[in-house]
Design a protein around this motif. Structure first.
Motif, PDB file in Angstrom:
ATOM      1  N   HIS A   1      -5.552   4.485   1.597  1.00 56.96           N
ATOM      2  CA  HIS A   1      -6.948   4.321   0.871  1.00 56.96           C
ATOM      3  C   HIS A   1      -7.068   5.026  -0.046  1.00 56.96           C
ATOM      4  CE1 HIS A   1      -7.914   2.435   5.062  1.00 56.96           C
ATOM      5  NE2 HIS A   1      -7.197   1.843   3.910  1.00 56.96           N
ATOM      6  N   SER A   2      -6.110   6.301  -1.335  1.00 60.02           N
ATOM      7  CA  SER A   2      -6.709   6.990  -1.934  1.00 60.02           C
ATOM      8  C   SER A   2      -5.668   6.910  -2.821  1.00 60.02           C
ATOM      9  CB  SER A   2      -7.123   8.286  -1.632  1.00 60.02           C
ATOM     10  OG  SER A   2      -5.514   8.749  -1.334  1.00 60.02           O
ATOM     11  N   GLU A   3      -4.222   6.549  -2.784  1.00 59.22           N
ATOM     12  CA  GLU A   3      -3.047   6.336  -3.951  1.00 59.22           C
ATOM     13  C   GLU A   3      -2.837   4.959  -4.322  1.00 59.22           C
ATOM     14  OE1 GLU A   3      -0.688   9.132  -4.221  1.00 59.22           O
ATOM     15  OE2 GLU A   3      -1.794  11.034  -3.630  1.00 59.22           O
ATOM     16  N   THR A   4      -2.419   4.466  -5.321  1.00 55.17           N
ATOM     17  CA  THR A   4      -1.876   3.290  -5.032  1.00 55.17           C
ATOM     18  C   THR A   4      -0.133   3.280  -4.538  1.00 55.17           C
ATOM     19  OG1 THR A   4      -1.306   2.561  -7.921  1.00 55.17           O
ATOM     20  CG2 THR A   4      -3.488   2.589  -7.295  1.00 55.17           C
ATOM     21  N   GLY A   5       0.632   2.282  -4.171  1.00 54.91           N
ATOM     22  CA  GLY A   5       1.896   1.615  -4.028  1.00 54.91           C
ATOM     23  C   GLY A   5       2.692   0.491  -4.903  1.00 54.91           C
ATOM     24  N   ILE A   6       2.716   0.303  -4.869  1.00 55.10           N
ATOM     25  CA  ILE A   6       3.169  -0.994  -5.782  1.00 55.10           C
ATOM     26  C   ILE A   6       2.119  -1.551  -5.621  1.00 55.10           C
ATOM     27  CG2 ILE A   6       4.875  -2.804  -5.841  1.00 55.10           C
ATOM     28  CD1 ILE A   6       7.049  -1.399  -4.081  1.00 55.10           C
ATOM     29  N   LYS A   7       1.777  -1.668  -6.719  1.00 60.83           N
ATOM     30  CA  LYS A   7       0.880  -2.405  -7.289  1.00 60.83           C
ATOM     31  C   LYS A   7       0.947  -4.324  -7.811  1.00 60.83           C
ATOM     32  CE  LYS A   7      -0.287   0.508 -11.195  1.00 60.83           C
ATOM     33  NZ  LYS A   7       1.004   0.837 -11.289  1.00 60.83           N
ATOM     34  N   LEU A   8      -0.606  -4.451  -7.852  1.00 61.78           N
ATOM     35  CA  LEU A   8      -0.360  -6.542  -7.980  1.00 61.78           C
ATOM     36  C   LEU A   8       0.346  -6.524  -9.526  1.00 61.78           C
ATOM     37  CD1 LEU A   8      -3.961  -7.327  -7.413  1.00 61.78           C
ATOM     38  CD2 LEU A   8      -1.411  -7.992  -5.823  1.00 61.78           C
ATOM     39  N   GLY A   9       1.859  -7.316  -9.489  1.00 61.98           N
ATOM     40  CA  GLY A   9       1.538  -7.885 -10.779  1.00 61.98           C
ATOM     41  C   GLY A   9       3.703  -6.370 -11.132  1.00 61.98           C
ATOM     42  N   ASP A  10       3.008  -5.218 -10.424  1.00 62.23           N
ATOM     43  CA  ASP A  10       3.999  -4.450 -11.097  1.00 62.23           C
ATOM     44  C   ASP A  10       5.804  -5.070 -11.402  1.00 62.23           C
ATOM     45  OD1 ASP A  10       2.607  -2.019 -11.151  1.00 62.23           O
ATOM     46  OD2 ASP A  10       3.048  -1.357  -9.207  1.00 62.23           O
ATOM     47  N   GLU A  11       5.587  -5.867 -10.063  1.00 59.04           N
ATOM     48  CA  GLU A  11       7.537  -6.429 -10.507  1.00 59.04           C
ATOM     49  C   GLU A  11       7.813  -7.305 -11.462  1.00 59.04           C
ATOM     50  OE1 GLU A  11       9.422  -7.776  -6.671  1.00 59.04           O
ATOM     51  OE2 GLU A  11       7.478  -7.802  -5.515  1.00 59.04           O
TER      52      GLU A  11
ATOM     53  N   ASN B   1      -6.687  -5.509   2.264  1.00 54.13           N
ATOM     54  CA  ASN B   1      -5.598  -5.257   1.413  1.00 54.13           C
ATOM     55  C   ASN B   1      -6.300  -3.729   0.888  1.00 54.13           C
ATOM     56  OD1 ASN B   1      -3.270  -5.782   1.469  1.00 54.13           O
ATOM     57  ND2 ASN B   1      -3.133  -6.632   0.161  1.00 54.13           N
ATOM     58  N   PRO B   2      -6.242  -2.088   0.438  1.00 53.86           N
ATOM     59  CA  PRO B   2      -7.492  -1.663  -0.310  1.00 53.86           C
ATOM     60  C   PRO B   2      -7.764  -1.438  -1.470  1.00 53.86           C
ATOM     61  CG  PRO B   2      -5.513  -0.398   0.753  1.00 53.86           C
ATOM     62  CD  PRO B   2      -4.900  -1.884   0.948  1.00 53.86           C
ATOM     63  N   PRO B   3      -8.474  -1.829  -1.720  1.00 52.17           N
ATOM     64  CA  PRO B   3      -9.055  -2.420  -3.405  1.00 52.17           C
ATOM     65  C   PRO B   3      -8.381  -1.009  -4.220  1.00 52.17           C
ATOM     66  CG  PRO B   3     -11.012  -1.826  -1.936  1.00 52.17           C
ATOM     67  CD  PRO B   3     -10.161  -1.432  -1.184  1.00 52.17           C
ATOM     68  N   VAL B   4      -8.135  -1.432  -5.290  1.00 48.86           N
ATOM     69  CA  VAL B   4      -8.170  -0.757  -6.416  1.00 48.86           C
ATOM     70  C   VAL B   4      -9.023  -0.898  -7.537  1.00 48.86           C
ATOM     71  CG1 VAL B   4      -6.991  -2.729  -7.862  1.00 48.86           C
ATOM     72  CG2 VAL B   4      -6.161  -0.300  -7.800  1.00 48.86           C
ATOM     73  N   ILE B   5      -8.856   0.189  -8.511  1.00 45.56           N
ATOM     74  CA  ILE B   5      -9.916   0.587  -9.188  1.00 45.56           C
ATOM     75  C   ILE B   5      -8.428   1.596 -10.363  1.00 45.56           C
ATOM     76  CG2 ILE B   5     -11.972   2.168  -9.897  1.00 45.56           C
ATOM     77  CD1 ILE B   5     -12.649   2.341  -6.972  1.00 45.56           C
ATOM     78  N   TRP B   6      -9.540   1.468 -11.729  1.00 44.36           N
ATOM     79  CA  TRP B   6      -9.343   1.849 -12.487  1.00 44.36           C
ATOM     80  C   TRP B   6      -9.805   2.558 -13.317  1.00 44.36           C
ATOM     81  CZ3 TRP B   6      -9.697   2.608 -18.336  1.00 44.36           C
ATOM     82  CH2 TRP B   6      -9.008   3.389 -18.626  1.00 44.36           C
TER      83      TRP B   6
ATOM     84  N   PRO C   1       0.825  -1.435  -0.174  1.00 44.17           N
ATOM     85  CA  PRO C   1      -0.105  -0.005  -0.599  1.00 44.17           C
ATOM     86  C   PRO C   1       0.746   1.423   0.220  1.00 44.17           C
ATOM     87  CG  PRO C   1      -0.147  -1.304   2.764  1.00 44.17           C
ATOM     88  CD  PRO C   1       0.520  -2.351   1.180  1.00 44.17           C
ATOM     89  N   HIS C   2      -0.201   2.602  -0.501  1.00 46.70           N
ATOM     90  CA  HIS C   2       1.204   4.169  -0.752  1.00 46.70           C
ATOM     91  C   HIS C   2       1.035   4.155   0.992  1.00 46.70           C
ATOM     92  CE1 HIS C   2       1.555   7.991  -0.517  1.00 46.70           C
ATOM     93  NE2 HIS C   2       1.976   7.599  -1.841  1.00 46.70           N
ATOM     94  N   PRO C   3       2.725   4.518   1.615  1.00 42.44           N
ATOM     95  CA  PRO C   3       2.944   4.636   2.751  1.00 42.44           C
ATOM     96  C   PRO C   3       1.932   5.791   3.564  1.00 42.44           C
ATOM     97  CG  PRO C   3       4.577   5.442   1.204  1.00 42.44           C
ATOM     98  CD  PRO C   3       3.583   4.466   0.987  1.00 42.44           C
ATOM     99  N   GLU C   4       1.773   6.653   2.878  1.00 39.82           N
ATOM    100  CA  GLU C   4       0.276   8.352   3.696  1.00 39.82           C
ATOM    101  C   GLU C   4      -0.796   8.023   3.310  1.00 39.82           C
ATOM    102  OE1 GLU C   4       3.490  10.065   1.451  1.00 39.82           O
ATOM    103  OE2 GLU C   4       4.816   8.119   2.962  1.00 39.82           O
ATOM    104  N   ARG C   5      -1.063   7.381   2.368  1.00 37.40           N
ATOM    105  CA  ARG C   5      -2.435   7.755   1.407  1.00 37.40           C
ATOM    106  C   ARG C   5      -3.201   6.132   1.031  1.00 37.40           C
ATOM    107  NH1 ARG C   5       0.580  12.178   0.389  1.00 37.40           N
ATOM    108  NH2 ARG C   5       1.524  11.211  -1.655  1.00 37.40           N
TER     109      ARG C   5
END
Lengths: 423, 423
Positions: free
Chosen positions: A121-131, A205-210, A115-119
């Protein structure tokens, strides 16, 4: 096709999904060898023994947390395709081991998010599959294929997205994965049919939307609750946003305005997960209790029955699908639910595996068969929606597991229901 | 009074309630000695040290699970009254140790119940206090007193029952204990102000009810939910039936048609307890997790903050009381709530103890003072309702902690509210 090397598979993981994979693959002839590897050699042996003398299958021991252990097996058995069927915590070493050994790669879940270290519940951090996507250029340059997220969800749901874009819609508003079930376990008040450990991980985990204008973003857990009507007698189930691979995959290859994943947890299960979180029982950080150090989440899992043992006591159906809204090829508003339902009674009778793991396992077998015959080809790190959907859906139906299509009135009740039966 | 021996108290347990007891008793002159004993000698020393040189208090070590350990302290210090302030699991050894040593006995919770082996949710098994009442004749024959259940609930609630019968009602329909609070803990989403271990024990045991025509019987947990309006700004709280001593005590001495205990857990807390039970996390039987053996209920407790440390962060009030319905002394229908409210801010400021433990601890101090002065006398195993309520309520008010009385319209809104202020 005559120039293609015979397919030699390394299956990493002989748990619930892995052993269902072997049971399904054993009925097909597209591969020459399948090495069934597990951290527990006994578990690998048991999975091979269950196939009653099919000499294409051999057992092996592997440490999925160690890329060199995977690489060694690839080289030893001249493996062409590594099929990853272990916990997503081990995606990267298996992915890297396949690459190092010179094999193509498939998985059913992508590298983990942070998850995003500060936000969060609004911003993505490292996303699923990024690596994994970070090295996509290298895989492409080398003419190698990593087909990621090819279970049922992600997997079949992504195939449905490609199918909707190519054959049903001229413009897509939302690609909304909707997953629900009406499974019950006899003799248990509360017995999830899947790993509670993983479910907690996914759901808290915070849900992700596009969205087209915004890109990927996150929300607090359990956001945007809706009651979705599932087909074939499952009926209405409360669904909420959950972090899932499709949202990271579909917008890369399919044009749409919005992509979501909603999980039909039901209100009871949602309440349980919220309570576990409120009390800190979802935590994996050890606490001191009864004079010992223990992870609360491990204790929650230990109190519940092992889902792998519940198949025979389970009744009901599980449904994976994609709800697509937008403009149809005829220029009129359209809302279509593309889905795949498995009845537990059927999967237990036909394969001896419970419906949730069977439904996950059938899709990578179909995909491997399409790669073996050359109907699917590609290089790089690709999702299922990067390939033509029709041969996949036809072959799935030929496996005896048809898919369905329901036309929904926009804001109205269902107006049609069609099932693509096996021929 | 001149013939009475000077009172020498053995306090067993220097935890939250025990140390509040000493802080309250230190301001009174009715006793000559108070031995403060705990399994942890350090804890006993700390409780005595907090009293800043009051030489009537001395510290000692005791094993409350061993009657002979209690008996030895009784003999060593020529104790006249044993005050039990430990976990109800240790009621019987402390009760028996007091008897063996020749002292009278007081407690704030009675011997434990065991559910009916076949019909736990309709019939009683071994009831709260049964083991103590089984030897009541012996205590009476010997001219000895065991005053059981003399905290706030049970305790003050039972005093209210006696007061209602003697002064307010000609006929009582229901004696309904109703306990509620509006306590919140800063910085915590969920932080019970009392032991979660004990709360689980109380709330998941089958609740017990008494009716004149039926005797004692049980129901499933959380039965007969009702929203009760608590006074002094606490407001409406959802209450459910819970197993509690008053239901076993009140009908033995006070004529009524029905006796109940409802705990104002609130809907959130009720949901948490139901979820813990559904998942088996309330269990005290060890499970294997993270490679170790651990009691799930201990893990739940370990994940939550220690209630003893929360006093300074707590805000709000706690209310104990008895809702009595029936016919008033004037022959007309009457519904009266007799209650006692403690504001946490007040108890922290005045005594340095949080309101829940302070409210429990003040009542046995008042009772011991009445026994010391001879205003209360009795022999056998007796509940607080076996004694005259008026001197108790007057002395409680004189301690600076007044009680209240509210006249409720029957089926109507509140029609009166009176507070018996300290003079």
């Amino acid at each position: 096709m005559s120039e293609r090397a015979a397919m030699r598979i390394l299956l990493v993981g002989a748990g619930g999904v892995g052993s269902a994979f072997t049971a399904i693959a054993a009925r097909r002839s597209f591969f020459e060898r399948c090495v069934v590897a597990d951290y527990s050699r006994e578990r690998a042996d048991a999975a091979v023994a269950a196939l009653e003398g099919d000499t294409r299958f051999v057992a092996a021991q592997v440490d999925a947390s160690d890329a060199s252990s995977v690489e060694a097996l690839v080289r030893e058995h001249e493996v062409t395709h590594v099929m990853n069927a272990v916990d997503p915590r081990f995606v990267m070493p298996v992915f890297e081991g396949a690459h190092a050994g010179g094999a193509d790669y498939l998985d059913m879940a992508m590298s983990l998010s942070h998850p995003h270290p500060e936000r969060p519940h609004s911003e993505t951090g490292i996303k699923l599959g990024d690596e994994q996507f970070a090295v996509a250029d290298q895989w492409q340059r080398e003419g190698r294929l990593a087909l990621v997220g090819i279970g049922v969800e992600p997997g079949l749901s992504d195939v449905f997205a490609r199918y909707a874009a190519d054959h049903l819609f001229s413009e897509i508003d939302e690609l909304g994965v909707r997953d629900g079930a009406n499974l019950a376990v006899e003799g248990h008040d509360f017995a999830p049919s899947f790993s509670i450990w993983t479910t907690i991980e996914e759901c808290l985990n915070p849900p992700v939307i596009w969205e087209r204008d915004r890109g990927w973003f996150t929300t607090p857990p359990f956001s945007e609750p809706e009651v979705f009507e599932f087909p074939e007698g499952i009926g209405p189930v409360e669904c909420v946003n959950v972090e899932h691979e499709e949202v990271l995959l579909m917008p890369r290859w399919v044009d749409c305005r919005r992509a979501t994943f909603k999980y039909g947890l039901g209100d009871e299960f949602i309440e349980v997960l919220k309570t576990l979180h409120k009390l800190g029982l979802d935590s994996t950080e050890k606490v001191r209790a009864s004079g010992v150090e223990v992870s609360p989440r491990d204790v929650v899992a230990a109190c519940l029955p092992d889902p792998a043992t519940l198949g025979a006591k389970m009744t009901g159906k599980t449904c994976a699908g994609l709800f697509v809204t937008g403009t149809g090829t005829d220029g009129r508003p359209r809302a279509t639910y593309l889905y795949h339902v498995v009845d537990n009674e059927w999967s237990m009778r036909e394969y001896g595996h419970q419906c949730v793991v069977w439904q996950t396992a059938v899709n990578p077998v179909v995909a491997l068969e399409l790669l073996a015959t050359g109907e699917w080809t590609g290089t790089g790190v690709l999702g299922p929606e990067a390939f033509d959907a029709v041969p996949f859906l036809d072959l799935l139906t030929a496996y005896g597991s048809p898919w369905g299509q329901r036309e929904d009135g926009l804001g109205d009740v269902s107006v049609g229901d069609e099932r693509h039966e096996a021929v």
